[in-house]
Design a protein around this motif. Structure first.
Motif, PDB file in Angstrom:
ATOM      1  N   GLN A   1       0.812  -1.212   0.000  1.00  0.00           N
ATOM      2  CA  GLN A   1       0.000   0.000   0.000  1.00  0.00           C
ATOM      3  C   GLN A   1       0.848   1.267   0.000  1.00  0.00           C
ATOM      4  N   ASN A   2       1.880   1.314   0.848  1.00  0.00           N
ATOM      5  CA  ASN A   2       2.694   2.524   0.938  1.00  0.00           C
ATOM      6  C   ASN A   2       3.399   2.836  -0.371  1.00  0.00           C
ATOM      7  N   THR A   3       3.965   1.806  -1.005  1.00  0.00           N
ATOM      8  CA  THR A   3       4.680   2.007  -2.265  1.00  0.00           C
ATOM      9  C   THR A   3       3.741   2.525  -3.346  1.00  0.00           C
ATOM     10  N   VAL A   4       2.580   1.907  -3.470  1.00  0.00           N
ATOM     11  CA  VAL A   4       1.633   2.290  -4.517  1.00  0.00           C
ATOM     12  C   VAL A   4       1.110   3.696  -4.303  1.00  0.00           C
ATOM     13  N   PHE A   5       0.663   3.985  -3.093  1.00  0.00           N
ATOM     14  CA  PHE A   5       0.050   5.293  -2.851  1.00  0.00           C
ATOM     15  C   PHE A   5       1.076   6.422  -2.892  1.00  0.00           C
ATOM     16  N   LEU A   6       2.288   6.176  -2.438  1.00  0.00           N
ATOM     17  CA  LEU A   6       3.322   7.198  -2.539  1.00  0.00           C
ATOM     18  C   LEU A   6       3.701   7.452  -3.986  1.00  0.00           C
ATOM     19  N   SER A   7       3.824   6.380  -4.764  1.00  0.00           N
ATOM     20  CA  SER A   7       4.171   6.519  -6.177  1.00  0.00           C
ATOM     21  C   SER A   7       3.093   7.289  -6.935  1.00  0.00           C
ATOM     22  N   LEU A   8       1.840   6.910  -6.712  1.00  0.00           N
ATOM     23  CA  LEU A   8       0.746   7.597  -7.392  1.00  0.00           C
ATOM     24  C   LEU A   8       0.585   9.030  -6.879  1.00  0.00           C
ATOM     25  N   SER A   9       0.852   9.248  -5.593  1.00  0.00           N
ATOM     26  CA  SER A   9       0.796  10.607  -5.051  1.00  0.00           C
ATOM     27  C   SER A   9       1.856  11.482  -5.692  1.00  0.00           C
ATOM     28  N   LEU A  10       3.033  10.914  -5.920  1.00  0.00           N
ATOM     29  CA  LEU A  10       4.101  11.662  -6.578  1.00  0.00           C
ATOM     30  C   LEU A  10       3.695  12.041  -7.994  1.00  0.00           C
ATOM     31  N   VAL A  11       3.065  11.102  -8.695  1.00  0.00           N
ATOM     32  CA  VAL A  11       2.579  11.382 -10.053  1.00  0.00           C
ATOM     33  C   VAL A  11       1.525  12.489 -10.020  1.00  0.00           C
ATOM     34  N   VAL A  12       0.588  12.397  -9.062  1.00  0.00           N
ATOM     35  CA  VAL A  12      -0.458  13.416  -8.932  1.00  0.00           C
ATOM     36  C   VAL A  12       0.159  14.779  -8.645  1.00  0.00           C
ATOM     37  N   ASN A  13       1.164  14.815  -7.773  1.00  0.00           N
ATOM     38  CA  ASN A  13       1.823  16.074  -7.451  1.00  0.00           C
ATOM     39  C   ASN A  13       2.497  16.691  -8.668  1.00  0.00           C
ATOM     40  N   ILE A  14       3.176  15.865  -9.451  1.00  0.00           N
ATOM     41  CA  ILE A  14       3.844  16.357 -10.658  1.00  0.00           C
ATOM     42  C   ILE A  14       2.819  16.883 -11.661  1.00  0.00           C
ATOM     43  N   LEU A  15       1.737  16.135 -11.858  1.00  0.00           N
ATOM     44  CA  LEU A  15       0.687  16.573 -12.772  1.00  0.00           C
ATOM     45  C   LEU A  15       0.041  17.871 -12.304  1.00  0.00           C
ATOM     46  N   THR A  16      -0.137  18.003 -10.984  1.00  0.00           N
ATOM     47  CA  THR A  16      -0.714  19.227 -10.437  1.00  0.00           C
ATOM     48  C   THR A  16       0.177  20.430 -10.728  1.00  0.00           C
ATOM     49  N   CYS A  17       1.482  20.259 -10.526  1.00  0.00           N
ATOM     50  CA  CYS A  17       2.420  21.346 -10.819  1.00  0.00           C
ATOM     51  C   CYS A  17       2.401  21.711 -12.301  1.00  0.00           C
ATOM     52  N   LEU A  18       2.384  20.713 -13.160  1.00  0.00           N
ATOM     53  CA  LEU A  18       2.344  20.978 -14.600  1.00  0.00           C
ATOM     54  C   LEU A  18       1.058  21.705 -14.981  1.00  0.00           C
ATOM     55  N   TYR A  19      -0.035  21.339 -14.345  1.00  0.00           N
ATOM     56  CA  TYR A  19      -1.323  21.993 -14.609  1.00  0.00           C
ATOM     57  C   TYR A  19      -1.274  23.455 -14.171  1.00  0.00           C
ATOM     58  N   ILE A  20      -0.675  23.699 -13.006  1.00  0.00           N
ATOM     59  CA  ILE A  20      -0.528  25.063 -12.518  1.00  0.00           C
ATOM     60  C   ILE A  20       0.347  25.876 -13.463  1.00  0.00           C
ATOM     61  N   PHE A  21       1.462  25.293 -13.894  1.00  0.00           N
ATOM     62  CA  PHE A  21       2.338  25.995 -14.839  1.00  0.00           C
ATOM     63  C   PHE A  21       1.588  26.348 -16.114  1.00  0.00           C
TER      64      PHE A  21
END
Length: 225
Positions: free
Chosen positions: A27-47
């Protein structure tokens, strides 16, 4: 994306491929990995919003290092002043809750870290908490949201709103006051310096201090504290 998107994504993957990512990788590996992807996508969306929606450069989000040494010193100085207040607020909230028979609830990330046995996953969690989360959150809450709120409200109101939303989004009533105080400091530093260097410095220091204590508690202090 965090609360709805990730569970939906995991469900779709399981339905299509029959692969349960949580069962396979943890669970930790999956959710952290997907959270990292979500964070990157959020930053790109903001940019994208800043560049195409408003025609502004990305540096308008406070992503500049023109006086980074001074900003780092400013952040550290203010953090050392506010840290005792943050700690005291935590003890006060803990005391009041226990006086009313309420057992304070830890954040999920803390519980997951204390329960995790894999050194690789722990390293990933530490990296995420120390660097990825602070940088992304500062871009989102200070660089983007605070700059937008400032258009409507004055400086004090902007700092309050930024700190309040920052604390609210962590979704834990027991640590709300501590995170709110930290959020006020981060918002103030952004207003004072005009860049994210000071607030990122403080955010990284705070998360690092917390993680160092938790790791120490997990391996050395648990039987004594």
């Amino acid at each position: 994306m965090m609360f709805a998107g990730i569970p939906v994504f995991l469900y779709i993957v399981k339905q299509i491929s029959g692969l349960d990512l949580v069962e396979r990788f943890g669970q930790n590996t999956v959710f952290l990995s997907l959270s990292l992807v979500v964070n990157i996508l959020t930053c790109l969306y903001i940019f994208n919003i800043v560049r195409t929606g408003y025609g502004l450069p990305v540096v308008s989000l406070g992503l500049t290092i023109r006086d980074w040494k001074s900003d780092v010193k400013t952040g550290l100085k203010h953090y050392l002043i506010i840290l005792p207040v943050i700690l005291a607020s935590g003890f006060i909230v803990d005391f009041v809750l226990r006086a009313f028979g309420i057992d304070p609830e830890q954040q999920n990330i803390i519980n997951n870290l204390l329960r995790e046995d894999s050194s690789g996953v722990l390293a990933f969690m530490v990296f995420f908490g120390m660097f990825a989360a602070p940088i992304v959150e500062e871009i989102l809450f200070r660089g983007f949201m605070q700059s937008a709120v400032r258009i409507i409200y004055d400086k004090r109101q902007t700092i309050f709103i930024s700190g309040f939303v920052f604390a609210l989004i962590h979704w834990n009533a027991h640590v709300f006051l501590q995170i709110f105080i930290l959020g006020l400091l981060l918002a103030y530093l952004y207003e004072k310096t005009g860049t994210l260097v000071a607030s990122i410095t403080v955010h990284v220091c705070h998360n690092t201090t917390t993680l160092v204590f938790l790791i120490s508690f997990k391996y050395f202090l648990k039987s004594h504290v």
